[in-house]
Write an enzyme that holds these catalytic residues in place. Structure first.
Site, short mmCIF file in Angstrom:
data_model
loop_
_atom_site.label_atom_id
_atom_site.label_comp_id
_atom_site.label_asym_id
_atom_site.label_seq_id
_atom_site.Cartn_x
_atom_site.Cartn_y
_atom_site.Cartn_z
N ARG A 96 0.81 -1.88 -0.15
CA ARG A 96 -0.05 -0.03 -0.05
C ARG A 96 0.67 1.03 -0.23
O ARG A 96 1.73 1.49 0.79
CB ARG A 96 -0.74 0.16 1.47
CG ARG A 96 -1.50 1.56 1.46
CD ARG A 96 -2.52 1.22 0.86
NE ARG A 96 -4.09 2.16 0.70
CZ ARG A 96 -4.01 3.80 1.20
NH1 ARG A 96 -2.75 4.29 0.26
NH2 ARG A 96 -4.70 4.51 1.28
N ASP A 152 -3.84 8.30 -0.83
CA ASP A 152 -5.09 7.92 -1.10
C ASP A 152 -5.52 8.41 -2.24
O ASP A 152 -5.71 8.97 -3.18
CB ASP A 152 -6.70 8.55 0.13
CG ASP A 152 -6.90 7.25 0.61
OD1 ASP A 152 -6.72 6.28 -0.10
OD2 ASP A 152 -8.06 7.33 1.46
N GLU A 203 -11.77 5.87 -4.98
CA GLU A 203 -11.56 4.32 -4.04
C GLU A 203 -13.34 4.15 -5.68
O GLU A 203 -13.96 4.49 -6.63
CB GLU A 203 -13.47 4.88 -3.10
CG GLU A 203 -12.97 5.14 -2.04
CD GLU A 203 -12.30 3.86 -2.08
OE1 GLU A 203 -12.21 2.94 -1.49
OE2 GLU A 203 -10.94 4.04 -1.03
N ARG A 244 -1.78 -4.96 4.27
CA ARG A 244 -0.40 -4.66 3.38
C ARG A 244 0.55 -4.15 3.99
O ARG A 244 0.49 -3.28 5.27
CB ARG A 244 -1.61 -4.21 2.47
CG ARG A 244 -2.86 -4.66 1.99
CD ARG A 244 -3.33 -3.49 1.19
NE ARG A 244 -4.04 -2.43 2.14
CZ ARG A 244 -4.56 -1.61 1.78
NH1 ARG A 244 -5.39 -1.69 0.74
NH2 ARG A 244 -5.05 -0.83 2.40
#
EC number: 3.1.-.-
Length: 270
Positions: free
Chosen positions: A147, A152, A155, A195
């Site tokens: 990750r 971010d 989504e 992760r």
């Protein structure tokens, strides 16, 4: 008889120190070889295999074998690279090449009002989705799920939830950037999904070292990670915030939208 005993005693006198010395050297050699193997040649096949002493201190080298989301990928660890026997004694997974086909139309996660009111949004989307990914990813390999730290991506559709705008574009950009490439990974933590949260660097002769998380922010395909718990920046948070602000001011990538919801806010809302 006395002479024979003397010879035997002398032989015994020299024999035992020799055996002791040999045992010490053998034990030392085995310990040294084991230590060298664990430090330079041992392959980690999942995040849980990585020793605690590695985190935030050492780098792992390997190949990106698949990219499943806009901010994570699978990493095949090749310790010491060619010097560790990879490519000539130890096999590296090969990825299937994908020929470029200009006639193929790629889907874009764009909403109708963005198409109607913002040509700039459509231009960015077209740019990111037109990037040719030359390889097809491979799964079911002994890889570490990584990750990207500090960022971010929008989504994608999961569990019936609709995808955020620019989620497909972020995924395609990351695949274009690192799929099939060799990268350096600095493990920082393991998240709740098992992760490896890591800083990832890619070397290019044209651009030098590139922090993939920061490159995402520069391109406008991701935002600075908003979570207070588990946030990792490897002491570079100021750089992350600076690059995000630059992209926001320039309305680059996902910042070109009139109404923008961060991935963190989207997850809380849905």
């Amino acid at each position: 008889m006395t002479e024979q005993r003397t010879v035997t005693n002398n032989a015994t006198h020299y024999f035992y120190p020799t055996v002791l010395l040999f045992s010490i050297l053998l034990t030392g050699g085995v310990l040294t070889a084991t230590s060298f193997y664990n430090k330079h040649l041992r392959q980690y096949k999942s995040a849980k295999d990585i020793p605690e002493a590695i985190f935030k201190k050492q780098w792992l080298y390997g190949k990106v074998t698949s990219v499943g989301d806009g901010d994570n990928f699978h990493f095949f660890h090749t310790p010491s690279g060619i010097f560790g026997g990879w490519g000539w004694l130890r096999s590296i997974p090969e990825l299937q090449t994908v020929a470029f086909d200009a006639s193929v139309e790629v889907p874009q996660s764009v909403r109708w009002w963005n198409k109607l009111f913002s040509a700039k949004v459509a231009n960015y989307k077209s740019h990111f989705m037109s990037l040719h990914v030359p390889y097809k990813g491979r799964r079911n390999l002994p890889t570490i799920s990584v990750r990207l730290c500090g960022v971010d991506a929008p989504e994608r559709s999961h569990f019936g939830k609709t995808a955020q705008p620019f989620s497909d574009e972020a995924l395609n950009w990351l695949r274009y950037k690192i799929l099939g490439q060799y990268v350096w990974v600095k493990p920082l933590a393991v998240d709740q999904y098992g992760r490896c949260v890591a800083r990832v660097e890619l070397w290019s002769w044209l651009k030098g070292w590139q922090n993939i998380s920061i490159e995402m922010l520069k391109e406008g395909v991701g935002v600075v990670y908003e979570g207070k718990v588990g946030a990792e920046f490897d002491n570079q948070e100021d750089i992350y915030l600076y690059e995000e602000l630059n992209s926001k001011k320039a309305k680059r990538g996902l910042w070109s939208q009139r109404k923008f919801e961060t991935p963190g806010a989207y997850k809380k809302r849905t």
